[in-house]
Design an enzyme around this catalytic site. Structure first.
Site, short mmCIF file in Angstrom:
data_model
loop_
_atom_site.label_atom_id
_atom_site.label_comp_id
_atom_site.label_asym_id
_atom_site.label_seq_id
_atom_site.Cartn_x
_atom_site.Cartn_y
_atom_site.Cartn_z
N HIS A 168 0.82 -1.23 0.00
CA HIS A 168 0.00 0.00 0.00
C HIS A 168 0.84 1.27 0.00
O HIS A 168 0.35 2.34 -0.33
CB HIS A 168 -0.99 0.00 1.17
CG HIS A 168 -0.41 0.28 2.51
ND1 HIS A 168 -0.12 -0.70 3.44
CD2 HIS A 168 -0.07 1.45 3.11
CE1 HIS A 168 0.36 -0.15 4.54
NE2 HIS A 168 0.42 1.16 4.36
N ASP A 184 0.23 -7.61 1.48
CA ASP A 184 0.64 -6.21 1.60
C ASP A 184 2.17 -6.08 1.60
O ASP A 184 2.72 -5.22 2.28
CB ASP A 184 0.06 -5.56 2.86
CG ASP A 184 0.12 -4.04 2.80
OD1 ASP A 184 0.15 -3.49 1.70
OD2 ASP A 184 0.17 -3.39 3.88
N SER A 214 4.71 2.28 8.05
CA SER A 214 4.35 1.19 7.16
C SER A 214 5.52 0.78 6.28
O SER A 214 6.15 1.60 5.63
CB SER A 214 3.18 1.61 6.26
OG SER A 214 2.00 1.80 7.02
N LEU A 262 -7.19 -23.40 -0.25
CA LEU A 262 -8.04 -24.49 0.24
C LEU A 262 -9.46 -24.04 0.51
O LEU A 262 -10.35 -24.87 0.66
CB LEU A 262 -7.44 -25.06 1.53
CG LEU A 262 -6.02 -25.63 1.44
CD1 LEU A 262 -5.58 -26.13 2.82
CD2 LEU A 262 -5.94 -26.74 0.41
N GLY A 263 -9.64 -22.72 0.62
CA GLY A 263 -10.98 -22.22 0.94
C GLY A 263 -11.28 -22.28 2.43
O GLY A 263 -12.38 -22.67 2.84
#
Length: 338
Positions: free
Chosen positions: A84, A114, A191, A243-244
């Site tokens: 970001h 990120d 960040s 894998l969900g």
């Protein structure tokens, strides 16, 4: 033994005298001095590898400037920062703690974690920081954040690791797994900077704070950052099988480890199962504890990402889970993450 006298107030508000051996006071002072010296040594060692990331970007049709932090992780100028921080960048510049400035190019980025990888445009060999094995982190360990909060270059905050194995939602809506929670103060500009341990090794890449909450700051674990780095250097991007499931790190009780002959201290607990998805098709359920995948021990969430690389996409893998104390195996076909 010599003593010092202090005036204190009891629960009723009455004043009374209390004595404390001076030896105890000196011991406390020695401990604080040791802590301070440890932090100072780490800052001296790591600060030269921390850079101020300056970005000119275009978002929503508007041109603007932004900044963040980054950490050099190789002498030839590879830099880790947050996605970001550099998203939409038209140009990127890096400024070292000594004021030296040079350009940088984007090598690759991974919005899901990120993390972004930059290459410093310089022929000089740069000071760099080494990545730690974040799987060994324990709550209570010293955590030191170095960066450029609110534009104040080379600022340092220190605290402890509050928790490991957290999940945090990235800006694209994906859950970042294996996040380190710390109470080392972070602010905008931190960040992409490093969170380091008392040995001066990077244990995380600072990524977020929860506004309005004190002591809730987060960093992407160094093992995850290293995985993204190697994938980007190898493929230009991170290809993943999924894998969900939504999962989190859990500790394995000693009795279970002994009964099953496991050497790992942790595993992952499945919080929810996506419908439809590979895990649901295979029969996994919320509450299952996954201890192995494709024959590899799963001691943390980052281990799943390592197993589910490009070669396992659309290929059967065997998942070993604990359910109600019973050890079960399921055959799953991971899908490629979009």
């Amino acid at each position: 033994m010599d003593y010092s006298i202090f005036r204190v107030f009891d629960d009723s508000g009455a004043e009374r005298e209390s004595v404390l051996p001076n030896a105890v006071a000196r011991d406390d002072t020695a401990l604080m001095d040791a802590y301070s010296n440890a932090v100072v040594d780490v800052v001296d060692a790591v600060s030269p590898a921390v850079v101020h990331v300056q970005v000119k970007s275009t978002r929503g049709g508007r041109t603007g400037q932004g900044s963040g932090s980054g950490v050099v992780v190789s002498p030839d100028g590879l830099v880790l920062t947050n996605n970001h921080v550099i998203e939409g960048a038209q140009s990127i510049a890096l400024v070292q703690s000594d004021g030296q400035r040079f350009g940088a190019r984007l090598v690759g980025r991974d919005p899901d974690t990120d993390i972004a990888v930059l290459r410093a445009e310089t022929t000089e060999r740069l000071k760099f920081a080494r990545l730690a094995n974040s799987k060994k982190l324990r709550p209570g360990q010293i955590a030191i954040a170095i960066g450029n909060p609110l534009g104040f270059q080379s600022s340092v905050t220190a605290g402890i690791i509050s928790a490991v194995g957290r999940s945090l939602r990235a800006e694209n809506g994906r859950l970042i797994d294996d996040v380190v929670q710390t109470d080392a103060a972070l602010n905008p500009g931190n960040s992409g900077g490093p969170l380091v341990n008392s040995s001066g090794h990077v244990i995380g890449i600072n990524t977020a704070t929860i506004m309005g909450a004190q002591g809730l700051c987060f960093a992407v674990a160094s093992n995850t950052a290293e995985y993204v780095l190697t994938q980007i250097l190898s493929h230009g991007r991170v290809r993943r099988g999924v894998l969900g499931i939504v999962a989190e790190h859990v500790a394995l009780p000693q009795r279970i480890r002994h009964a099953l002959g496991l050497t790992q201290a942790g595993a992952i607990g499945i919080r929810s199962v996506q419908s439809p998805g590979p895990a649901e098709t295979a029969g996994l359920k919320a509450g299952d504890i996954m201890i192995a995948l494709d024959g590899a021990a799963i001691a943390g969430v980052d281990d799943v990402a390592r197993v589910l690389d490009a070669k396992h996409i659309n290929q059967k893998v065997l998942a070993t889970v604990l359910r109600a104390g019973e050890k079960l195996e399921f055959s799953i076909v991971p899908e490629e993450r979009n």
